[in-house]
Design a protein around this motif. Structure first.
Motif, PDB file in Angstrom:
ATOM      1  N   MET A   1       0.828  -1.216  -0.039  1.00 22.92           N
ATOM      2  CA  MET A   1      -0.061   0.016   0.140  1.00 22.92           C
ATOM      3  C   MET A   1       0.755   1.262   0.016  1.00 22.92           C
ATOM      4  O   MET A   1       1.876   1.384   0.780  1.00 22.92           O
ATOM      5  N   LEU A   2       0.821   2.183  -1.071  1.00 23.21           N
ATOM      6  CA  LEU A   2       1.438   3.391  -1.235  1.00 23.21           C
ATOM      7  C   LEU A   2       1.361   4.601   0.025  1.00 23.21           C
ATOM      8  O   LEU A   2       0.110   4.353   0.459  1.00 23.21           O
ATOM      9  N   ILE A   3       1.958   5.186   0.250  1.00 25.92           N
ATOM     10  CA  ILE A   3       1.797   6.370   1.266  1.00 25.92           C
ATOM     11  C   ILE A   3       0.483   6.959   1.084  1.00 25.92           C
ATOM     12  O   ILE A   3      -0.028   7.395   2.099  1.00 25.92           O
ATOM     13  N   GLY A   4       0.247   7.355   0.009  1.00 24.65           N
ATOM     14  CA  GLY A   4      -0.873   8.360  -0.389  1.00 24.65           C
ATOM     15  C   GLY A   4      -2.141   7.573   0.033  1.00 24.65           C
ATOM     16  O   GLY A   4      -3.054   8.057   0.734  1.00 24.65           O
ATOM     17  N   GLU A   5      -2.445   6.162  -0.303  1.00 22.88           N
ATOM     18  CA  GLU A   5      -3.496   5.455   0.223  1.00 22.88           C
ATOM     19  C   GLU A   5      -3.524   5.061   1.607  1.00 22.88           C
ATOM     20  O   GLU A   5      -4.462   5.470   2.455  1.00 22.88           O
ATOM     21  N   VAL A   6      -2.356   5.158   2.321  1.00 22.22           N
ATOM     22  CA  VAL A   6      -2.040   4.983   3.688  1.00 22.22           C
ATOM     23  C   VAL A   6      -2.627   6.241   4.526  1.00 22.22           C
ATOM     24  O   VAL A   6      -3.435   6.325   5.556  1.00 22.22           O
ATOM     25  N   ALA A   7      -2.056   7.355   3.682  1.00 15.57           N
ATOM     26  CA  ALA A   7      -2.882   8.699   4.461  1.00 15.57           C
ATOM     27  C   ALA A   7      -4.324   8.872   4.307  1.00 15.57           C
ATOM     28  O   ALA A   7      -4.872   9.426   5.325  1.00 15.57           O
ATOM     29  N   ARG A   8      -4.720   8.540   3.293  1.00 20.40           N
ATOM     30  CA  ARG A   8      -6.178   8.505   3.050  1.00 20.40           C
ATOM     31  C   ARG A   8      -6.923   7.483   4.129  1.00 20.40           C
ATOM     32  O   ARG A   8      -7.897   7.772   4.640  1.00 20.40           O
ATOM     33  N   ARG A   9      -6.548   6.184   4.404  1.00 23.71           N
ATOM     34  CA  ARG A   9      -6.916   5.516   5.116  1.00 23.71           C
ATOM     35  C   ARG A   9      -6.782   5.765   6.847  1.00 23.71           C
ATOM     36  O   ARG A   9      -7.666   5.330   7.675  1.00 23.71           O
ATOM     37  N   SER A  10      -5.625   6.345   6.949  1.00 21.65           N
ATOM     38  CA  SER A  10      -5.305   6.374   8.372  1.00 21.65           C
ATOM     39  C   SER A  10      -5.845   7.779   8.846  1.00 21.65           C
ATOM     40  O   SER A  10      -5.887   8.046  10.163  1.00 21.65           O
ATOM     41  N   GLY A  11      -5.733   8.820   8.009  1.00 24.30           N
ATOM     42  CA  GLY A  11      -6.307  10.202   8.421  1.00 24.30           C
ATOM     43  C   GLY A  11      -4.808  11.020   8.634  1.00 24.30           C
ATOM     44  O   GLY A  11      -4.849  12.133   9.357  1.00 24.30           O
ATOM     45  N   VAL A  12      -3.573  10.094   8.426  1.00 23.71           N
ATOM     46  CA  VAL A  12      -2.440  11.030   9.028  1.00 23.71           C
ATOM     47  C   VAL A  12      -1.739  11.185   7.610  1.00 23.71           C
ATOM     48  O   VAL A  12      -1.772  10.742   6.797  1.00 23.71           O
ATOM     49  N   SER A  13      -1.339  12.781   7.611  1.00 28.81           N
ATOM     50  CA  SER A  13      -0.893  13.235   6.136  1.00 28.81           C
ATOM     51  C   SER A  13       0.298  12.442   5.736  1.00 28.81           C
ATOM     52  O   SER A  13       0.892  11.835   6.505  1.00 28.81           O
ATOM     53  N   SER A  14       0.590  12.684   4.583  1.00 32.78           N
ATOM     54  CA  SER A  14       1.807  12.191   3.995  1.00 32.78           C
ATOM     55  C   SER A  14       3.122  12.766   4.770  1.00 32.78           C
ATOM     56  O   SER A  14       4.182  12.057   4.909  1.00 32.78           O
ATOM     57  N   ARG A  15       2.998  14.020   4.833  1.00 31.26           N
ATOM     58  CA  ARG A  15       4.152  14.613   5.492  1.00 31.26           C
ATOM     59  C   ARG A  15       4.494  14.081   6.730  1.00 31.26           C
ATOM     60  O   ARG A  15       5.423  13.863   7.259  1.00 31.26           O
ATOM     61  N   MET A  16       3.417  13.864   7.754  1.00 32.76           N
ATOM     62  CA  MET A  16       3.594  13.310   9.091  1.00 32.76           C
ATOM     63  C   MET A  16       4.302  12.079   8.804  1.00 32.76           C
ATOM     64  O   MET A  16       4.753  11.570   9.796  1.00 32.76           O
ATOM     65  N   LEU A  17       3.656  11.048   7.889  1.00 35.00           N
ATOM     66  CA  LEU A  17       4.165   9.791   7.797  1.00 35.00           C
ATOM     67  C   LEU A  17       5.709   9.831   7.688  1.00 35.00           C
ATOM     68  O   LEU A  17       6.464   8.912   8.102  1.00 35.00           O
ATOM     69  N   ARG A  18       5.863  10.548   6.832  1.00 34.54           N
ATOM     70  CA  ARG A  18       7.673  10.739   6.508  1.00 34.54           C
ATOM     71  C   ARG A  18       8.279  11.247   7.717  1.00 34.54           C
ATOM     72  O   ARG A  18       9.264  10.783   8.056  1.00 34.54           O
ATOM     73  N   HIS A  19       7.464  11.964   8.581  1.00 32.74           N
ATOM     74  CA  HIS A  19       8.080  12.552   9.992  1.00 32.74           C
ATOM     75  C   HIS A  19       8.407  11.314  10.731  1.00 32.74           C
ATOM     76  O   HIS A  19       9.456  11.215  11.440  1.00 32.74           O
ATOM     77  N   TYR A  20       7.267  10.725  10.652  1.00 33.01           N
ATOM     78  CA  TYR A  20       7.296   9.433  11.721  1.00 33.01           C
ATOM     79  C   TYR A  20       8.413   8.383  11.100  1.00 33.01           C
ATOM     80  O   TYR A  20       9.349   8.064  12.100  1.00 33.01           O
ATOM     81  N   GLU A  21       8.747   8.290  10.170  1.00 33.38           N
ATOM     82  CA  GLU A  21       9.684   7.366   9.435  1.00 33.38           C
ATOM     83  C   GLU A  21      11.096   7.813   9.831  1.00 33.38           C
ATOM     84  O   GLU A  21      12.098   7.343  10.276  1.00 33.38           O
ATOM     85  N   SER A  22      11.287   9.315   9.797  1.00 34.42           N
ATOM     86  CA  SER A  22      12.493  10.108  10.269  1.00 34.42           C
ATOM     87  C   SER A  22      12.757   9.804  11.681  1.00 34.42           C
ATOM     88  O   SER A  22      13.981   9.555  11.801  1.00 34.42           O
ATOM     89  N   LEU A  23      11.830   9.740  12.329  1.00 38.97           N
ATOM     90  CA  LEU A  23      12.137   9.530  14.071  1.00 38.97           C
ATOM     91  C   LEU A  23      12.119   7.942  14.152  1.00 38.97           C
ATOM     92  O   LEU A  23      12.474   7.725  15.393  1.00 38.97           O
ATOM     93  N   GLY A  24      11.936   6.989  13.279  1.00 36.57           N
ATOM     94  CA  GLY A  24      11.996   5.832  13.506  1.00 36.57           C
ATOM     95  C   GLY A  24      10.760   5.170  14.104  1.00 36.57           C
ATOM     96  O   GLY A  24      11.017   4.076  14.623  1.00 36.57           O
ATOM     97  N   LEU A  25       9.682   5.881  14.183  1.00 37.62           N
ATOM     98  CA  LEU A  25       8.676   5.217  14.843  1.00 37.62           C
ATOM     99  C   LEU A  25       7.953   4.148  13.875  1.00 37.62           C
ATOM    100  O   LEU A  25       7.055   3.180  14.383  1.00 37.62           O
ATOM    101  N   VAL A  26       7.770   4.354  12.447  1.00 41.79           N
ATOM    102  CA  VAL A  26       7.208   3.447  11.744  1.00 41.79           C
ATOM    103  C   VAL A  26       8.020   3.375  10.282  1.00 41.79           C
ATOM    104  O   VAL A  26       8.541   4.686   9.677  1.00 41.79           O
ATOM    105  N   ARG A  27       8.396   2.492   9.770  1.00 43.55           N
ATOM    106  CA  ARG A  27       9.120   2.548   8.666  1.00 43.55           C
ATOM    107  C   ARG A  27       8.301   1.431   7.761  1.00 43.55           C
ATOM    108  O   ARG A  27       7.863   0.385   8.034  1.00 43.55           O
ATOM    109  N   PRO A  28       8.267   1.944   6.397  1.00 47.75           N
ATOM    110  CA  PRO A  28       7.455   0.931   5.438  1.00 47.75           C
ATOM    111  C   PRO A  28       8.241  -0.163   5.136  1.00 47.75           C
ATOM    112  O   PRO A  28       9.414  -0.335   5.260  1.00 47.75           O
TER     113      PRO A  28
END
Length: 337
Positions: A1-28
């Motif tokens: 599942m690509l980041i855009g679809e994840v953002a739509r399903r979770s309600g978390v913006s793509s920008r925030m998902l990338r921020h979570y990844e940079s902090l090591g909270l969640v990695r695709p």
């Protein structure tokens, strides 16, 4: 599942998902052949877990610790979050109270707002002189919220500041009565005493029913303040408490003067004389009490008090007889020739 679809399903913006990844909270979990991030169902569940913990007020660092540390226990952190939230709510309640106070003053400009805020800061000072100055210097052209003054006087222990607040409340008139009436329902006797003194200084008609209710207070000082104020307004319901003030020696001179004023009405004079006579005849009344009652008679209209004073001039208690004789002579000298 690509980041855009994840953002739509979770309600978390793509920008925030990338921020979570940079902090090591969640990695695709993987990447597509084109190099795009690809999230699994497990990754999405972790995103929802992050959002749930953030909803509790955890910082992103705390979220990471909670998800990665197997020995992490939530009890201590949740307890801290409760305390922090309670403190934040208290601060917001204080802010809300200040905003409502300013709004109640119906400010016409920012100058009015600033003067009200200055008054609130002054009233919150630990220095009694600053509090007094804040009240006395309140601008004549700014409407000071009566609720603010009422709350301040109910909590004020310094007599000089309390006097200044009562002066300001008297200027506010009937608008202040409701706030002070709440103080008369307090379980703290000092608060009720402050409230009744403040209400007593308000000339508006709204004060009368509040003072009348205070006649039934369990504290004699509260009853006394209410009775003196009501009697001065001609309210005869205060008579029993006024007579009791004379008997108890609490503000007995002031009470006698108010009784004398009320007794100018012939319909009331009989009630007052009956009450004073009954107390004089009370077997348990000592000499001091009977002297005070005799002294109160001199405030009564001549026609109402003369017969009783004549009887008392022959009283078995020599001191009472002397006082009654002196007063009898005094009122005779006052009679027009």
């Amino acid at each position: 599942m690509l980041i855009g679809e994840v953002a739509r399903r979770s309600g978390v913006s793509s920008r925030m998902l990338r921020h979570y990844e940079s902090l090591g909270l969640v990695r695709p979990t993987g990447r597509t052949t084109g190099g795009y991030r690809e999230y699994t169902e497990g990754d999405i569940r972790r995103i929802f877990h992050i959002e749930c913990l953030r909803a509790l007020g955890l910082s992103l660092r705390q979220v990471g610790r909670a998800l990665e540390d197997p020995g992490f226990t939530p009890s201590a952190l949740v307890g801290d979050l409760i305390r922090w939230t309670e403190q934040r709510l208290e601060r917001e309640q204080e802010l809300l109270g200040r905003l409502r106070t300013v709004d109640a003053s119906a400010p016409s400009g920012w100058g009015d707002v600033l003067r009200i805020i200055e008054l609130m800061h002054g009233l919150g000072s630990a220095d009694a002189a600053f509090r007094q100055q804040a009240v006395l210097s309140s601008a004549e052209d700014v409407r000071v919220p009566a609720e603010l003054l009422a709350g301040a006087v109910l909590a004020e222990s310094d007599p000089n500041v309390a006097g200044a607040l009562r002066w300001a409340l008297a200027r506010a008139g009937g608008a202040a009565v409701d706030g002070l009436a709440a103080g008369l329902r307090s379980g703290d006797v000092d608060t009720r005493r402050r409230a009744v003194q403040a209400v007593a200084g308000i000339a508006a008609d709204e004060a009368v029913p509040v003072l009348t209710d205070a006649l039934g207070d369990t504290d004699p000082a509260v009853r006394g303040h209410a009775a003196l104020a009501l009697g001065a307004r001609g309210v005869t319901a205060a008579v029993p408490v006024l007579v009791r003030l004379v008997v108890d020696g609490r503000s007995d001179v002031e009470a006698a003067e108010v009784l004398g004023t009320l007794a100018r009405d012939p319909a009331v004079a009989g009630e007052i004389m009956d009450a004073l006579s009954a107390e004089l005849a009370e077997p348990a009344a000592g000499s001091t009490v009977r002297i005070r009652l005799t002294q109160a008679l001199v405030e009564m209209p001549v026609g109402a008090a003369e017969d009783l004073l004549r009887q008392l001039s022959h009283d078995d208690d020599r001191t009472v007889a002397v006082v009654a004789s002196a007063f009898l002579q005094l009122i005779r000298e006052r009679e027009p020739s």
